[in-house]
Enzyme design. Structure first.
Site, PDB file in Angstrom:
ATOM      1  N   ASN A 111       0.766  -1.160  -0.128  1.00 52.56           N
ATOM      2  CA  ASN A 111      -0.280   0.167   0.132  1.00 52.56           C
ATOM      3  C   ASN A 111       1.064   1.499  -0.100  1.00 52.56           C
ATOM      4  O   ASN A 111       1.976   1.046   0.612  1.00 52.56           O
ATOM      5  CB  ASN A 111      -0.847  -0.042   0.823  1.00 52.56           C
ATOM      6  CG  ASN A 111      -2.133  -0.708   1.539  1.00 52.56           C
ATOM      7  OD1 ASN A 111      -2.117  -1.435   0.212  1.00 52.56           O
ATOM      8  ND2 ASN A 111      -2.128  -1.897   2.076  1.00 52.56           N
TER       9      ASN A 111
ATOM     10  N   CYS B 132      -5.811  -7.363  -3.863  1.00 55.23           N
ATOM     11  CA  CYS B 132      -6.082  -7.205  -1.909  1.00 55.23           C
ATOM     12  C   CYS B 132      -6.810  -8.336  -1.144  1.00 55.23           C
ATOM     13  O   CYS B 132      -7.531  -8.526  -2.335  1.00 55.23           O
ATOM     14  CB  CYS B 132      -6.316  -5.325  -1.712  1.00 55.23           C
ATOM     15  SG  CYS B 132      -6.727  -5.109  -0.511  1.00 55.23           S
ATOM     16  N   HIS B 133      -6.686  -8.376  -0.473  1.00 54.47           N
ATOM     17  CA  HIS B 133      -8.234  -9.299   0.680  1.00 54.47           C
ATOM     18  C   HIS B 133      -9.436  -9.050  -0.188  1.00 54.47           C
ATOM     19  O   HIS B 133     -10.019  -9.062   0.349  1.00 54.47           O
ATOM     20  CB  HIS B 133      -7.829  -9.737   1.515  1.00 54.47           C
ATOM     21  CG  HIS B 133      -6.365 -10.843   1.485  1.00 54.47           C
ATOM     22  ND1 HIS B 133      -5.015 -10.499   1.990  1.00 54.47           N
ATOM     23  CD2 HIS B 133      -6.002 -11.632   0.773  1.00 54.47           C
ATOM     24  CE1 HIS B 133      -4.170 -11.097   1.216  1.00 54.47           C
ATOM     25  NE2 HIS B 133      -5.003 -12.283   0.524  1.00 54.47           N
TER      26      HIS B 133
ATOM     27  N   HIS C 197      -9.946  -0.259  -1.412  1.00 59.50           N
ATOM     28  CA  HIS C 197      -9.786   0.292  -0.305  1.00 59.50           C
ATOM     29  C   HIS C 197     -11.205   1.638  -0.500  1.00 59.50           C
ATOM     30  O   HIS C 197     -11.647   0.965   0.976  1.00 59.50           O
ATOM     31  CB  HIS C 197      -8.692   1.114   0.608  1.00 59.50           C
ATOM     32  CG  HIS C 197      -8.062  -0.001   1.514  1.00 59.50           C
ATOM     33  ND1 HIS C 197      -6.795   0.068   1.690  1.00 59.50           N
ATOM     34  CD2 HIS C 197      -7.979  -1.689   1.341  1.00 59.50           C
ATOM     35  CE1 HIS C 197      -5.725  -1.041   2.034  1.00 59.50           C
ATOM     36  NE2 HIS C 197      -6.965  -2.443   1.191  1.00 59.50           N
TER      37      HIS C 197
END
Length: 429
Positions: A147, A169-170, A199
Site C-alpha cells: 500500500n 488485496c483481500h 480500500h
C-alpha cells in the site's frame, strides 16, 4: 518453468503463506523461487524457512536468495512485491509525528498523512524496480501487495517503461464473504459486482436468484444494534452501497470520524491499532527464526493468496475471477483514465483481463475522486520532486483537513519530511 521472485521476502509470515500455496501447485517441482530482501538477516531467515518447507514437502522447487534486486528479477516471470520501505521505525514515525499535531489514524498506509508519506518513501523504489524489469524481464508480471495500492501500481506504469503491473488485496473477497454470511447464504450462490478504488470500492450488485439482497441486509442491520455502530454501516446507509474496507481502516479516508471523540466512541474506532499489529509481526518473525533454528520448522497451510491464484491460472489455464487493481483506461467511465482502479478480472492463460464497469453511481464516483485527488498529488510530488504538492495532498486529505488548519498542515508536513529524511525523494526533503 516459472521463475517467481518475492520482493520483501523478509516478511516471513507473508512469505510462508505464499510458499504454502505455490509449493502445493502442480508446477512446483519445475519452479524457481527467488527470495529478495535488503535486510540480510531477515533474508537468511526467509531462505532457511523456504528450504525447510521444500524439504518437508519433498518438492523439487529451486530456492535462490538475493540481496541485489537486479540479480533477483533478471529473467523473472512473476515478481510479487510486499516491501515496506523504512520498516517498523518509519511506520511508527507515520503515527507519532501526526499524533503530536492531534491527527488520529488507525492504519496509516493508504490515505491520510501516513499514507501520503508511505507512498513518498515507496514510489522511488518501485519506479526503479519498473526500470529494472523493463530492462531485465520485460515479459514478467509485477503483482503488488504494498500500500497505498491506488498509488504504487500507477507509479510504476507512469514512472517507468514497465506496464505489466497489477495490484491485489483481500478486501473485496473478504467483504463479499462477510455480506453473504450476514444474509445467511453461501458466498458462491451470491451474484456480486464490486468496483471502485482499492480500500474504497463498493458492492454495486448484491443479488441471489434475482433478489436484491440489500433489502435483506437492511433487515439484518435493523435487528443488530452492534452492527449499526460500525463505520461501514454508516457509510453504506449514507451512500447506498456497502464499502469494501473495514471500519477501522475506512474511518481514516473520510472527514467525519477520527477528529471527533463522540464518533470514535460511537463507532468503536481503534486509534493507532496498526502499531500493535506491527509489533505482533515483529514477534511472529522472532518466533519463526527461533523455531527454524531449533529444527521445528513452520506450519504449512495453503491460504489461497491472490498472487498465487493469478500465477496458477496463468500457468495452468484454470480460469478464475478475482479483483485486481490496474490502470483505469475507461473501465470505470466516471473516474480518471490514468487512475488505478479495482475491478473484477478474468484470469487464465491470457493473463489478467479486466471487466468494464461503465459509470459508477454518481455519489460513489465523487467519493472515489476525492480519494484519488490525494493520490494524484502525492504521485506528482514523488515523480517530479515537488514539495509543494506534498502540502497540497495533505491539504486535500479528508481526515487531515478536517483536523488541522492550513498553517498546521504545512507544519505537520515539514515535521514529517524532517523525520523521514533520506527515505524521501531528493526534491522533497
Amino acid at each position: 518453468m516459472p521463475r517467481i521472485v518475492f520482493m520483501g521476502a523478509g516478511s516471513v509470515e507473508f512469505t510462508k503463506n505464499l510458499l504454502s500455496d505455490l509449493l502445493s501447485m502442480e508446477f512446483a517441482d519445475s519452479a524457481t523461487i527467488v527470495l529478495h530482501d535488503i535486510d540480510a538477516e531477515r533474508l537468511e531467515t526467509a531462505t532457511a524457512m523456504a528450504r525447510w518447507m521444500v524439504d518437508k514437502l519433498g518438492r523439487g522447487t529451486r530456492i535462490e536468495s538475493r540481496t541485489d534486486r537486479r540479480a533477483a528479477v533478471e529473467g523473472s516471470d512473476y515478481v510479487i512485491n510486499e516491501i515496506a520501505v523504512g520498516g517498523f521505525n518509519a511506520t511508527k514515525t507515520d503515527f507519532d509525528v501526526p499524533a503530536r499535531f492531534g491527527v488520529r489514524q488507525t492504519i496509516a498506509d493508504t490515505l491520510g498523512i501516513g499514507g501520503i508519506f508511505r507512498a513518498l518513501r515507496t514510489i522511488p523504489v518501485m519506479v526503479a524496480l519498473g526500470h529494472d524489469l523493463a530492462e531485465l524481464a520485460p515479459s514478467s508480471m509485477l503483482i503488488n501487495y504494498t500500500n497505498p495500492m491506488s498509488m504504487i501500481p500507477r507509479a510504476v506504469y507512469e514512472g517507468s517503461p514497465f506496464k505489466r503491473v497489477v495490484g491485489v488485496c483481500h478486501s473485496v473477497r473478504d467483504t463479499q464473504a462477510r455480506l453473504a454470511g450476514l444474509v445467511g447464504l453461501p458466498v458462491e450462490e451470491v451474484a456480486f459486482q464490486t468496483a471502485g478504488v482499492n480500500h474504497q470500492a463498493f458492492v454495486l450488485r448484491f443479488e441471489h436468484r434475482g433478489e436484491n439482497l440489500y433489502r435483506r441486509l437492511d433487515e439484518v442491520i435493523e435487528a443488530d444494534p452492534e452492527l449499526r455502530r460500525t463505520v461501514r454501516v454508516a457509510v453504506y446507509q449514507a451512500f447506498g452501497h456497502f464499502p469494501t474496507e473495514s471500519s477501522e481502516h475506512g474511518s481514516e479516508y473520510l472527514p467525519w470520524f477520527l477528529h471527533r471523540d463522540d464518533q470514535i466512541a460511537e463507532h468503536r474506532i481503534p486509534v493507532g491499532v496498526y502499531l500493535e499489529w506491527s509489533q505482533e509481526n515483529l514477534d511472529t518473525y522472532d518466533e519463526a527464526k527461533r523455531a527454524l533454528a531449533a529444527g521445528e520448522g513452520v506450519e504449512i497451510e495453503p491460504t489461497s493468496e491472490l498472487a498465487s491464484e493469478i500465477i496458477h491460472s496463468i500457468e495452468t489455464g484454470t480460469p478464475r475471477v478475482l479483483h485486481a487493481n490496474l490502470r483505469n483506461g475507461g473501465l470505470i467511465t466516471n473516474l480518471p483514465a490514468d487512475a488505478c482502479v479495482e475491478v473484477p478480472c478474468l484470469v487464465d492463460r491470457a493473463g489478467v483481463q479486466p471487466t468494464r464497469i461503465g459509470d459508477m453511481p454518481a455519489q460513489l464516483a465523487a467519493l472515489n475522486r476525492n480519494f484519488l485527488n490525494v493520490g494524484e498529488l502525492t504521485l506528482r510530488a514523488a515523480l517530479e520532486g515537488r514539495r509543494d504538492h506534498v502540502y497540497h495532498a495533505a491539504m486535500l486529505d479528508p481526515n487531515t483537513a478536517a483536523t488541522l488548519s492550513l498553517t498546521e498542515i504545512r507544519q505537520l508536513v515539514d515535521a514529517m519530511i524532517e523525520a523521514h529524511g533520506d527515505l524521501l525523494p531528493a526534491g522533497i526533503r
